[in-house]
Design a protein around this motif. Structure first.
Motif, mmCIF file in Angstrom:
data_model
loop_
_atom_site.group_PDB
_atom_site.id
_atom_site.type_symbol
_atom_site.label_atom_id
_atom_site.label_comp_id
_atom_site.label_asym_id
_atom_site.label_seq_id
_atom_site.Cartn_x
_atom_site.Cartn_y
_atom_site.Cartn_z
ATOM 1 N N ARG A 86 0.840 -1.205 0.000
ATOM 2 C CA ARG A 86 0.000 0.000 0.000
ATOM 3 C C ARG A 86 0.877 1.258 0.000
ATOM 4 N NH1 ARG A 86 -3.913 -2.104 3.429
ATOM 5 N NH2 ARG A 86 -2.660 -1.511 5.197
ATOM 6 N N ARG A 87 1.892 1.277 0.849
ATOM 7 C CA ARG A 87 2.778 2.441 0.947
ATOM 8 C C ARG A 87 3.522 2.663 -0.371
ATOM 9 N NH1 ARG A 87 3.800 7.338 2.209
ATOM 10 N NH2 ARG A 87 5.984 7.776 2.526
ATOM 11 N N LEU A 88 4.083 1.594 -0.933
ATOM 12 C CA LEU A 88 4.817 1.726 -2.183
ATOM 13 C C LEU A 88 3.888 2.136 -3.326
ATOM 14 C CD1 LEU A 88 7.216 -1.330 -1.908
ATOM 15 C CD2 LEU A 88 7.810 1.095 -1.669
ATOM 16 N N GLY A 89 2.688 1.607 -3.339
ATOM 17 C CA GLY A 89 1.721 1.996 -4.363
ATOM 18 C C GLY A 89 1.390 3.469 -4.283
ATOM 19 N N LYS A 90 1.232 3.973 -3.065
ATOM 20 C CA LYS A 90 0.924 5.393 -2.881
ATOM 21 C C LYS A 90 2.092 6.260 -3.345
ATOM 22 C CE LYS A 90 -1.377 6.434 0.749
ATOM 23 N NZ LYS A 90 -1.824 6.723 2.128
ATOM 24 N N VAL A 91 3.300 5.886 -2.952
ATOM 25 C CA VAL A 91 4.476 6.662 -3.341
ATOM 26 C C VAL A 91 4.687 6.600 -4.849
ATOM 27 C CG1 VAL A 91 6.983 6.867 -3.096
ATOM 28 C CG2 VAL A 91 5.576 6.431 -1.090
ATOM 29 N N LEU A 92 4.499 5.425 -5.439
ATOM 30 C CA LEU A 92 4.655 5.288 -6.886
ATOM 31 C C LEU A 92 3.598 6.081 -7.647
ATOM 32 C CD1 LEU A 92 5.607 1.534 -7.177
ATOM 33 C CD2 LEU A 92 7.036 3.488 -7.813
ATOM 34 N N SER A 93 2.399 6.156 -7.108
ATOM 35 C CA SER A 93 1.370 6.940 -7.785
ATOM 36 C C SER A 93 1.721 8.426 -7.750
ATOM 37 C CB SER A 93 -0.010 6.696 -7.171
ATOM 38 O OG SER A 93 -0.093 7.244 -5.877
ATOM 39 N N TYR A 94 2.312 8.895 -6.642
ATOM 40 C CA TYR A 94 2.773 10.286 -6.583
ATOM 41 C C TYR A 94 3.910 10.494 -7.567
ATOM 42 C CZ TYR A 94 0.133 10.930 -2.258
ATOM 43 O OH TYR A 94 -0.859 11.007 -1.327
ATOM 44 N N ALA A 95 4.826 9.553 -7.650
ATOM 45 C CA ALA A 95 5.969 9.677 -8.559
ATOM 46 C C ALA A 95 5.493 9.724 -10.005
ATOM 47 C CB ALA A 95 6.940 8.511 -8.356
ATOM 48 N N ALA A 96 4.515 8.907 -10.363
ATOM 49 C CA ALA A 96 3.981 8.905 -11.731
ATOM 50 C C ALA A 96 3.279 10.223 -12.030
ATOM 51 C CB ALA A 96 3.025 7.735 -11.925
ATOM 52 N N PHE A 97 2.608 10.761 -11.036
ATOM 53 C CA PHE A 97 1.896 12.024 -11.212
ATOM 54 C C PHE A 97 2.867 13.176 -11.398
ATOM 55 C CE2 PHE A 97 -0.030 15.858 -9.307
ATOM 56 C CZ PHE A 97 -1.106 16.001 -10.157
ATOM 57 N N LEU A 98 3.971 13.155 -10.663
ATOM 58 C CA LEU A 98 4.919 14.257 -10.692
ATOM 59 C C LEU A 98 5.948 14.164 -11.807
ATOM 60 C CD1 LEU A 98 5.589 14.609 -6.869
ATOM 61 C CD2 LEU A 98 4.147 16.048 -8.300
ATOM 62 N N SER A 99 6.206 12.952 -12.313
ATOM 63 C CA SER A 99 7.258 12.793 -13.329
ATOM 64 C C SER A 99 6.772 13.288 -14.684
ATOM 65 C CB SER A 99 7.704 11.345 -13.423
ATOM 66 O OG SER A 99 6.667 10.556 -13.961
ATOM 67 N N PRO A 100 7.678 13.871 -15.449
ATOM 68 C CA PRO A 100 7.305 14.348 -16.783
ATOM 69 C C PRO A 100 6.996 13.168 -17.702
ATOM 70 C CG PRO A 100 9.660 14.614 -16.439
ATOM 71 C CD PRO A 100 9.066 14.126 -15.135
ATOM 72 N N GLY A 101 6.103 13.348 -18.655
ATOM 73 C CA GLY A 101 5.744 12.285 -19.589
ATOM 74 C C GLY A 101 6.889 11.903 -20.492
ATOM 75 N N GLU A 102 6.904 10.641 -20.873
ATOM 76 C CA GLU A 102 7.953 10.164 -21.765
ATOM 77 C C GLU A 102 7.402 9.963 -23.152
ATOM 78 O OE1 GLU A 102 10.467 7.727 -18.414
ATOM 79 O OE2 GLU A 102 9.717 6.672 -20.129
#
Length: 102
Positions: A86-102
């Motif tokens: 759950r914690r990693l999923g939450k952090v990864l979802s923030y990272a995907a939201f904040l990272s620039p598109g490829e």
């Protein structure tokens, strides 16, 4: 472009298996995802969660074996793994939201 996040269950199938032909075209992305996941495991999880994740997903130990080694029951190992996912999923979802598109 929309990004697909890999779950821990999906990641453990790919980490450390560079010879799989069906993922050869995605190898750079998978390598980056694996490196990110290892960093997040080290920085975002509690020591107990980290221990359970490493033993379960990377060392392929059973929950029973992990529990015996750590002096806790299988249900506690299961809870640590659930909270870690759950914690990693939450952090990864923030990272995907904040990272620039490829």
């Amino acid at each position: 472009m929309r990004h697909r996040l890999l779950s821990l269950d999906e990641m453990e199938r790919y980490v450390g298996r560079p010879d799989r032909e069906e993922i050869s075209s995605n190898r750079p992305q998978l390598d980056r995802a694996a490196a990110l996941l290892k960093t997040l495991i080290a920085k975002e999880l509690t020591p107990r969660q980290r221990e359970c994740v490493v033993r379960y997903y990377y060392q392929r130990e059973t929950m029973e074996a992990i529990g015996r080694e750590l002096g806790i029951g299988k249900p506690a190992v299961c809870r640590h793994l659930q909270r870690a996912r759950r914690r990693l999923g939450k952090v990864l979802s923030y990272a995907a939201f904040l990272s620039p598109g490829e």
